[in-house]
Design an enzyme around this catalytic site. Structure first.
Site, PDB file in Angstrom:
ATOM      1  N   GLY A 127       0.809  -1.117   0.027  1.00 35.73           N
ATOM      2  CA  GLY A 127       0.107   0.113  -0.088  1.00 35.73           C
ATOM      3  C   GLY A 127       0.898   1.227   0.102  1.00 35.73           C
ATOM      4  N   SER A 128       0.423   2.167   0.521  1.00 38.83           N
ATOM      5  CA  SER A 128       0.971   3.639   0.569  1.00 38.83           C
ATOM      6  C   SER A 128       2.096   3.644   1.556  1.00 38.83           C
ATOM      7  CB  SER A 128      -0.154   4.586   0.633  1.00 38.83           C
ATOM      8  OG  SER A 128      -0.647   4.552   2.045  1.00 38.83           O
TER       9      SER A 128
ATOM     10  N   GLY B 199       2.728   2.160   5.309  1.00 37.74           N
ATOM     11  CA  GLY B 199       3.938   1.380   5.825  1.00 37.74           C
ATOM     12  C   GLY B 199       4.190   1.830   6.905  1.00 37.74           C
TER      13      GLY B 199
ATOM     14  N   GLU C 160       5.780  -3.383   0.817  1.00 38.03           N
ATOM     15  CA  GLU C 160       5.784  -3.187  -0.805  1.00 38.03           C
ATOM     16  C   GLU C 160       4.862  -1.968  -1.102  1.00 38.03           C
ATOM     17  OE1 GLU C 160       7.329  -4.502  -2.943  1.00 38.03           O
ATOM     18  OE2 GLU C 160       7.473  -6.710  -2.365  1.00 38.03           O
TER      19      GLU C 160
ATOM     20  N   CYS D  49       1.796   0.698  -8.756  1.00 36.47           N
ATOM     21  CA  CYS D  49       2.984   1.094  -7.996  1.00 36.47           C
ATOM     22  C   CYS D  49       4.160   1.410  -8.866  1.00 36.47           C
ATOM     23  CB  CYS D  49       3.190   0.021  -6.942  1.00 36.47           C
ATOM     24  SG  CYS D  49       3.589  -1.554  -7.758  1.00 36.47           S
TER      25      CYS D  49
HETATM   26  P1  NAD Z   1      -3.474   2.201   1.155  1.00 40.29           P
HETATM   27  O1  NAD Z   1      -2.324   2.622   1.696  1.00 40.29           O
HETATM   28  O2  NAD Z   1      -4.683   3.266   1.217  1.00 40.29           O
HETATM   29  O3  NAD Z   1      -4.173   0.801   1.648  1.00 40.29           O
HETATM   30  C1  NAD Z   1      -3.401  -0.339   1.344  1.00 40.29           C
HETATM   31  C2  NAD Z   1      -3.930  -1.290   2.464  1.00 40.29           C
HETATM   32  O4  NAD Z   1      -3.716  -1.050   3.779  1.00 40.29           O
HETATM   33  C3  NAD Z   1      -5.434  -1.373   2.806  1.00 40.29           C
HETATM   34  O5  NAD Z   1      -5.883  -2.984   2.601  1.00 40.29           O
HETATM   35  C4  NAD Z   1      -5.752  -0.595   3.858  1.00 40.29           C
HETATM   36  O6  NAD Z   1      -7.094  -1.226   4.383  1.00 40.29           O
HETATM   37  C5  NAD Z   1      -4.700  -1.045   4.748  1.00 40.29           C
HETATM   38  N1  NAD Z   1      -4.234  -0.086   5.870  1.00 40.29           N
HETATM   39  C6  NAD Z   1      -4.292   1.238   5.648  1.00 40.29           C
HETATM   40  N2  NAD Z   1      -3.847   1.694   6.836  1.00 40.29           N
HETATM   41  C7  NAD Z   1      -3.503   0.576   7.626  1.00 40.29           C
HETATM   42  C8  NAD Z   1      -2.920   0.546   8.928  1.00 40.29           C
HETATM   43  N3  NAD Z   1      -2.491   1.475   9.602  1.00 40.29           N
HETATM   44  N4  NAD Z   1      -2.626  -0.915   9.450  1.00 40.29           N
HETATM   45  C9  NAD Z   1      -2.898  -2.134   8.556  1.00 40.29           C
HETATM   46  N5  NAD Z   1      -3.689  -1.635   7.518  1.00 40.29           N
HETATM   47  C10 NAD Z   1      -3.781  -0.546   6.854  1.00 40.29           C
HETATM   48  O7  NAD Z   1      -3.119   1.890  -0.517  1.00 40.29           O
HETATM   49  P2  NAD Z   1      -4.044   1.927  -1.693  1.00 40.29           P
HETATM   50  O8  NAD Z   1      -4.588   3.263  -1.847  1.00 40.29           O
HETATM   51  O9  NAD Z   1      -5.182   0.866  -1.744  1.00 40.29           O
HETATM   52  O10 NAD Z   1      -3.182   1.581  -2.706  1.00 40.29           O
HETATM   53  C11 NAD Z   1      -2.446   2.456  -3.461  1.00 40.29           C
HETATM   54  C12 NAD Z   1      -0.845   2.500  -2.744  1.00 40.29           C
HETATM   55  O11 NAD Z   1      -0.262   1.077  -3.112  1.00 40.29           O
HETATM   56  C13 NAD Z   1       0.216   3.131  -3.720  1.00 40.29           C
HETATM   57  O12 NAD Z   1       0.942   3.951  -2.923  1.00 40.29           O
HETATM   58  C14 NAD Z   1       0.820   2.076  -4.315  1.00 40.29           C
HETATM   59  O13 NAD Z   1       2.062   2.735  -4.849  1.00 40.29           O
HETATM   60  C15 NAD Z   1       1.046   1.216  -3.425  1.00 40.29           C
HETATM   61  N6  NAD Z   1       1.372  -0.108  -4.137  1.00 40.29           N
HETATM   62  C16 NAD Z   1       2.637  -0.542  -3.977  1.00 40.29           C
HETATM   63  C17 NAD Z   1       3.014  -1.873  -4.480  1.00 40.29           C
HETATM   64  C18 NAD Z   1       4.152  -2.341  -4.186  1.00 40.29           C
HETATM   65  O14 NAD Z   1       4.462  -3.621  -4.858  1.00 40.29           O
HETATM   66  N7  NAD Z   1       5.421  -1.725  -4.098  1.00 40.29           N
HETATM   67  C19 NAD Z   1       1.932  -2.643  -5.045  1.00 40.29           C
HETATM   68  C20 NAD Z   1       0.647  -2.142  -5.340  1.00 40.29           C
HETATM   69  C21 NAD Z   1       0.218  -0.888  -4.521  1.00 40.29           C
END
Ligand code: NAD
Length: 525
Positions: free
Chosen positions: A257-258, A262, A279, A313
């Site tokens: 995720g974002s 992380g 990731e 990503c």
């Molecule tokens: P997001 O961070 O909003 O959410 C991702 C996941 O994390 C969701 O399931 C969300 O419910 C969960 N989450 C959020 N806060 C949390 C916390 N504090 N504790 C535990 N879980 C939590 O991201 P998004 O908008 O769904 O996806 C887009 C982002 O993901 C972009 O930044 C993109 O670059 C990144 N991404 C990275 C990769 C990689 O492999 N590097 C792959 C795909 C997406």
């Protein structure tokens, strides 16, 4: 996955919804039925979790919302199932993953349809995402006969020194909306052959494709007579993710995720000495050198920068072009961008679908305003697009912005199709610009000069987890380890030796002699 049988009429439409939403709901429920998935329904007094399609921006249906209690129960079931699963021979576990791959092949179109409805991907990219799941199953089946350790020479006579690898336990997978199912399969196919159980908390924006995928794995497990508890699905929001991350029974947290997410997850897992695989966001750049094949570069750049509506990503967000070719490159790109078909991702010929929601569109508009305030010039796209019949959807035309410098907005990841163009005069300068961002996921160089290509790939070159030559930044294959450095999190998933993160290593010394020599020649009486 645990699910209750559907008891209420999910096809009953809300009075104000569009015809498109009704159609999407029908399509989604039909695909789920073909996938053999049951759609859980919330209790009458429960505030459920809405399933919103980016194609209409409206709610298709509502699901039960998992919180800390449901996560606790799911981890408990997974931990229990692990005690059986860990002792199943790895090649036998591989057969379950093989079956999952067969089911995915059979249902490729059904799952891809859900990916399109929930993540807004054009059909070809959605099919590609499911193909990636099939590919990782193939990879993991091979791995199921290969995971193992080394034997090293012992310094002591009559002794054997070796490493053995063992399953870790419960793996918690948290995934993002933009690869709603592939990321789960990268983790799950490998974790399963390694002998782990998996608890998956998908993005709250892509719940149906998660239900469909989990149903296929449940089928593969139960057909083979294994406990379905090995695979758990929890449909929740951030609170559910937080509960999973904090649970000491979860040996490895693999979170995608974002960077913001992380940064929240990492200290929690570190404090309990859990294992972490992150990731996170990327801010990927390509360098275009004077010798580049500009036809090829243009095609590679447009796919990486505008494909998936800039929501990968690995999306190319920065272009660093030599001053001698920058005007030519920008003109070629602007022409290509002009003709990009934006619209319903299900329609033949569409190359750019919707952004995931209105919030993403607002962030794109705000970033473009900031770039212009920093002296940037929008040379293509950037407008909000109205698609007939989809008033609630967030369609945009991918944008190209020429920037005078790498300002704050360029150094941030805006998860939308904006390509910032910067100019360089020496390769050292280009590499310094490429590396001068917090993220370190993907990068590439377009050049026909072997010295430039090799320098870019060397220790003095790109600092990213992925560095390519003469292709764009996106579209990785599963054979290599996938992930990035710096604020991207440092994790590696998928191919190569990424499996090691899903197992624990034991070093074993076996004495088959009649003596008890001590290492390092120590004499103890
Ligand atoms: P997001 O961070 O909003 O959410 C991702 C996941 O994390 C969701 O399931 C969300 O419910 C969960 N989450 C959020 N806060 C949390 C916390 N504090 N504790 C535990 N879980 C939590 O991201 P998004 O908008 O769904 O996806 C887009 C982002 O993901 C972009 O930044 C993109 O670059 C990144 N991404 C990275 C990769 C990689 O492999 N590097 C792959 C795909 C997406």
């Amino acid at each position: 996955m645990t699910s209750t049988t559907q008891t209420t009429d999910l096809t009953e439409s809300a009075p104000t919804e569009s015809a498109l939403t009704a159609e999407l709901r029908d399509n989604a429920l039909a695909a789920l039925e073909r996938l053999g998935a049951q759609v859980p329904v919330p209790d009458a007094d429960e505030q459920g979790l809405p399933v919103v399609s980016p194609l209409s921006g409206e709610t298709l249906l509502t699901l039960p919302r998992a919180g800390a209690a449901e996560v606790d129960a799911a981890v408990g079931r997974a931990a229990e199932a692990f005690t059986t699963w860990r002792s199943v021979p790895a090649p036998v576990r591989g057969q379950v993953v093989k079956r999952l791959g067969e089911l995915l092949t059979e249902h490729k179109a059904d799952l891809a349809q859900l990916v399109t409805l929930e993540a807004g991907k054009i059909t070809s990219e959605a099919l590609g995402e499911v193909q990636e799941m099939i590919d990782i199953c193939d990879f993991a089946v091979g791995l199921s006969r290969q995971v193992g350790g080394r034997t090293m020479p012992s310094e002591r006579p009559g002794h054997r020194l070796m490493e053995t690898w063992h399953p870790l336990g419960v793996v918690g997978v948290i995934s993002a909306f933009n690869f709603p199912v592939a990321v789960w399969s990268w983790n799950t196919a490998v974790a399963l052959v390694c002998g782990d159980a998996v608890v998956w908390k998908p993005s709250e924006k892509t719940l149906l494709s998660a239900i469909g995928s989990a149903a296929l794995l449940d089928r593969a497990l139960t057909e083979a007579g294994f406990p379905a508890g090995v695979s758990q699905l929890v449909l929740g929001e951030r609170e559910a993710g937080e509960a999973l991350v904090a649970d000491p029974r979860v040996a490895l947290v693999s979170a995608t995720g974002s960077e913001r997410m992380g940064a929240q997850v990492a200290p929690v897992v570190a404090a309990r000495m859990g294992r972490l695989l992150l990731e996170l966001g990327g801010n990927n750049a390509a360098i275009v050198a004077p010798s580049a094949d500009l036809d090829l570069a243009t095609r590679g750049i447009v796919f990486s920068a505008a494909g998936t509506a800039g929501q990968r990503c690995t999306t190319m967000r920065r272009l660093i072009v030599h001053e001698s070719v920058v005007d030519d490159v920008v003109a070629r790109l602007a022409r290509a961008y002009e003709g990009l078909p934006v619209g319903d991702p299900r329609a033949e010929g569409t190359l750019v679908g919707p952004l995931v929601d209105a919030g993403a569109r607002e962030r794109m508009v705000a970033s473009l305003e900031e770039a212009v305030a920093d002296g940037g010039q929008v040379v293509a796209g950037g407008a909000v697009v109205d698609v007939p019949g989809a008033a609630g959807a967030a369609y945009v035309h991918p944008a190209i912005v020429r920037m005078p410098a790498q300002t704050d907005v360029v150094r941030r990841e805006t998860f939308a199709p904006i390509l910032y163009v910067l100019t360089y005069s020496t390769l050292d300068e280009a590499i310094a610009l490429q590396n001068d961002v917090p993220q370190g996921l993907s990068s590439s160089i377009f050049t026909m000069d072997v010295r430039e290509a090799e320098t870019f790939l060397s220790e003095a070159g790109s600092d990213c987890g992925i560095a390519n030559v003469n292709i764009g930044t996106s579209g990785a294959e599963i054979g290599g380890a996938f992930g990035g450095e710096k604020s991207t999190g440092g994790g590696r998933e998928s191919g190569s030796d990424a499996w090691k993160q899903y197992m624990r290593r034991a070093t074993n010394t076996v004495n088959y002699s009649t003596e008890l020599p001590l290492a390092q020649g120590v004499n103890f009486g």
